[in-house]
Design an enzyme around this catalytic site. Structure first.
Site, PDB file in Angstrom:
ATOM      1  N   ASP A 282       1.056  -1.099  -0.153  1.00  0.00           N
ATOM      2  CA  ASP A 282       0.100  -0.302   0.309  1.00  0.00           C
ATOM      3  C   ASP A 282       1.343   1.014  -0.244  1.00  0.00           C
ATOM      4  OD1 ASP A 282      -2.545   1.443   0.697  1.00  0.00           O
ATOM      5  OD2 ASP A 282      -3.358  -0.295   1.680  1.00  0.00           O
TER       6      ASP A 282
ATOM      7  N   ASP B 194      -3.271   4.352  -2.181  1.00  0.00           N
ATOM      8  CA  ASP B 194      -3.909   5.243  -0.819  1.00  0.00           C
ATOM      9  C   ASP B 194      -4.392   6.752  -1.590  1.00  0.00           C
ATOM     10  OD1 ASP B 194      -5.653   4.915   1.113  1.00  0.00           O
ATOM     11  OD2 ASP B 194      -4.230   6.258   1.957  1.00  0.00           O
TER      12      ASP B 194
ATOM     13  N   GLU C 236      -7.008   3.444  -4.897  1.00  0.00           N
ATOM     14  CA  GLU C 236      -8.166   3.565  -4.722  1.00  0.00           C
ATOM     15  C   GLU C 236      -8.515   4.188  -4.945  1.00  0.00           C
ATOM     16  OE1 GLU C 236      -9.540   4.683   0.111  1.00  0.00           O
ATOM     17  OE2 GLU C 236      -8.335   6.064  -0.960  1.00  0.00           O
TER      18      GLU C 236
ATOM     19  N   HIS D 117     -11.282  -3.186   3.640  1.00  0.00           N
ATOM     20  CA  HIS D 117     -11.093  -2.362   5.263  1.00  0.00           C
ATOM     21  C   HIS D 117     -11.854  -0.971   5.973  1.00  0.00           C
ATOM     22  CE1 HIS D 117      -8.369   0.175   3.144  1.00  0.00           C
ATOM     23  NE2 HIS D 117      -7.922   0.693   4.277  1.00  0.00           N
ATOM     24  N   ASP D 118     -12.033  -0.605   4.865  1.00  0.00           N
ATOM     25  CA  ASP D 118     -13.018   1.071   4.696  1.00  0.00           C
ATOM     26  C   ASP D 118     -14.625   0.681   4.514  1.00  0.00           C
ATOM     27  OD1 ASP D 118     -11.088   2.518   4.989  1.00  0.00           O
ATOM     28  OD2 ASP D 118     -10.688   2.708   3.060  1.00  0.00           O
TER      29      ASP D 118
HETATM   30  C1  NOJ Z   1      -7.954   6.010   2.628  1.00  0.00           C
HETATM   31  C2  NOJ Z   1      -7.452   3.978   2.851  1.00  0.00           C
HETATM   32  O1  NOJ Z   1      -7.824   2.941   3.303  1.00  0.00           O
HETATM   33  C3  NOJ Z   1      -8.761   4.527   4.234  1.00  0.00           C
HETATM   34  O2  NOJ Z   1      -8.236   3.051   5.630  1.00  0.00           O
HETATM   35  C4  NOJ Z   1      -7.300   5.678   5.402  1.00  0.00           C
HETATM   36  O3  NOJ Z   1      -8.361   6.166   6.405  1.00  0.00           O
HETATM   37  C5  NOJ Z   1      -7.503   7.235   4.074  1.00  0.00           C
HETATM   38  N1  NOJ Z   1      -7.145   6.218   3.190  1.00  0.00           N
HETATM   39  C6  NOJ Z   1      -6.704   7.828   4.866  1.00  0.00           C
HETATM   40  O4  NOJ Z   1      -4.850   7.048   4.788  1.00  0.00           O
END
Ligand code: NOJ
Length: 531
Positions: A101, A203, A267, A329-330
């Site tokens: 990542d 990210d 992402e 994970h989000d």
């Molecule tokens: C996206 C990530 O997937 C998330 O987990 C994170 O909190 C934010 N970006 C900030 O880095």
């Protein structure tokens, strides 16, 4: 390239690992890299080609790894650089590639660059971050709000200027207009490529470059999506700038020059498909794969998903390749979020993910239909837990993997409480499902094996088949028909001939179909002309 001349990542199935929650090798209640190594045999057995690991770099863990304090290190909770090398080598022996990542939008406030940057206006790294004077009345330089709430600006008393943070205050944004920042990240990419890392999930890939003039964002309007209305403004200037494409092109060239097998997965958290498609560039000069958030965040409804898939097929440049994921994970786990923790529905979703035209990404546990964990709010560690109605934030989808019904879920041998609580591993775990040919895990593995076997399932064009409102059906090339009944009523697909190669109700495998294909509620089948 594979033997068929197709890049490995197009034909492959990916698996996302949240390292703190996958496997704990040293009994401290936190998953680690040696734990991941110990499970590579399982991933090979499942048929996985690529693994994306959430950040493994050192971090004070205000945002669980997404606040990086050293881009070239390994967090001591997770292991060492030697462990990374062992992981890459052992995975390679099993035909699995490892993606890391990359977090280029911001650093931790503990990162040496920021420690220096905040120390004085004349500091060596001052311009590596976004600093601005207050307005005359002392207010922040503009109206930007953080994705994580409140103003995106924090006043630094010492130097009398504000710094920008699009996420937590402890995650200052880097200044991507500074060439030294760009050069530094080129070097970070090469550093990990030299260690054998096959690519990166990037990210906030859509957001790293900010408006150079720091113009105010425009207010949200009534018809805007709920997420935008929650922020109160459109993110026109604090992210989503067109200049980000030049950075993605630069990384694509760097990777291609290094070795064309290395890949970039973004992402790309944007909610319109045309914009998502733009991150593929020409199809060959920006990202290899861009996560499809309109799909991920859609309800599990055939009407909505059908349209999103068609729009995606229409929007991507001809040489670009879609990616399909439903958990991460989000956003929490799809068996709960989409499927109401119902096994039949979960199997329909797995069949969908693994038979679309594109590269599937499974999140650890998806393959067993692992649900979100019901948690005590006191155990929540997510800094933005208030963002979900239940006040549990993202943690219910980040809890330890269910490996077995034994004490510690097979996740840890230690007595230490895991860093996040266990879910109900007695009723849903790998060991039990591995033994059972009719389990969700066996179903997932058999679907992945079928992808390897049937060229059309990997590479064939997607063509929707008219099958009424409840059934979503599509051809993959001439030889594969997939039909999913995403409703509570029995439904039929007329004029179907062939054999059921795999069905969500496994007792139907091998059945000959002549005429209408009848599907019970939440039932799916994949039909081929011969057995
Ligand atoms: C996206 C990530 O997937 C998330 O987990 C994170 O909190 C934010 N970006 C900030 O880095």
């Amino acid at each position: 390239m594979t033997s068929t001349g197709v890049p490995w990542w197009r034909d492959g199935v990916f698996y996302q690992i949240y390292p703190r929650s996958f496997a704990d090798s040293n009994g401290d209640g936190i998953g680690d890299l040696q734990g991941v190594i110990s499970k590579l045999g399982y991933l090979q057995w499942l048929g996985i080609d690529g693994v994306w690991l959430n950040p493994t770099t050192p971090s004070p863990n205000k945002d669980w790894g997404y606040d990086v304090s050293d881009f070239r290190g390994v967090d001591p909770d997770l292991g060492t650089l030697d462990d990374v090398e062992a992981l890459v080598a052992e995975a390679g022996r099993r035909g699995i590639r490892i993606l890391f990542d990359l977090v280029p939008n911001h650093t931790s406030d503990h990162h040496d660059w920021f420690v220096d940057s905040r120390s004085a206006r004349s500091a060596r790294h001052r311009d590596w971050y976004v600093w601005r004077d207050p307005n005359e009345d002392g207010s922040p330089p503009n109206n930007w709000v953080s994705v994580f709430g409140g103003s995106a600006w924090k006043l630094e008393e010492g130097t009398g200027q504000f710094y920008l943070h699009n996420f937590l205050e402890s995650q200052p944004d880097l200044n991507w207009w500074n060439d030294e920042v760009r050069d530094e990240f080129d070097d970070i990419l090469r550093f990990w490529f030299d260690k054998g890392i096959a690519g990166f999930r990037i990210d906030v890939a859509h957001g790293i470059v900010k408006d150079q003039e720091l113009r105010d964002n425009l207010p949200a309007e009534e018809g805007d999506l709920p997420r935008i209305r929650l922020l109160g403004q459109r993110q026109t200037y604090n992210m989503n700038r067109p200049e980000v494409h030049a950075v993605l092109q630069r990384w694509r060239k760097l990777g291609d020059d290094y070795d064309p097998q290395r890949i970039l997965v973004g992402e790309t958290f944007v909610l319109d498909i045309a914009r998502m498609a733009s991150f593929y560039g020409s199809g060959e000069d920006e990202l290899h794969l861009a996560f499809n958030f309109p799909f991920i965040l859609a309800p599990f409804s055939p009407d909505v998903l059908r349209d999103i898939v068609s729009a995606t097929e229409g929007a991507l440049p001809p040489s670009a390749w879609p990616v399909w994921a439903a958990s991460n994970h989000d956003v929490r786990r799809f068996p709960s979020r989409w499927c109401n923790n119902d096994d039949a529905q979960t199997r329909c979703a797995l069949m969908l993910l693994l038979t679309m035209r594109g590269t599937p990404f499974l999140y650890y546990g998806d393959e067993i239909g692992m649900p979100d964990t019901e948690m005590d709010p006191d155990r929540v560690l997510d800094p933005v837990k208030w963002r979900t109605e239940d006040n549990l934030g993202r943690d219910p989808g980040r809890t330890p993997m269910h490996w077995s019904a034994a004490t510690g879920a097979g996740f840890t041998t230690g007595e230490t409480e895991p860093w996040l609580p266990f879910g109900d591993y007695g009723s849903c775990n790998v060991a039990d499902q591995k033994e059972d040919a009719s389990s969700t895990l066996s179903f997932t593995r058999d679907l992945i094996a079928l992808r390897r076997e049937l060229d059309e399932l990997r590479g064939g064009p997607y063509e929707m088949v008219e099958a009424g409102t409840a059934v979503w059906a599509w051809q993959r090339g001439e030889g594969v028909l997939v039909a999913l009944n995403l409703s509570d009523e029995t439904a039929t697909v007329e004029n179907t001939t062939g054999f059921v190669r795999i069905a969500t109700r496994r007792e139907r495998d091998g059945e000959e179909i002549k005429g209408p294909l009848t599907l019970g509620p939440w039932e799916g089948a994949l039909i081929t002309p011969s057995r």
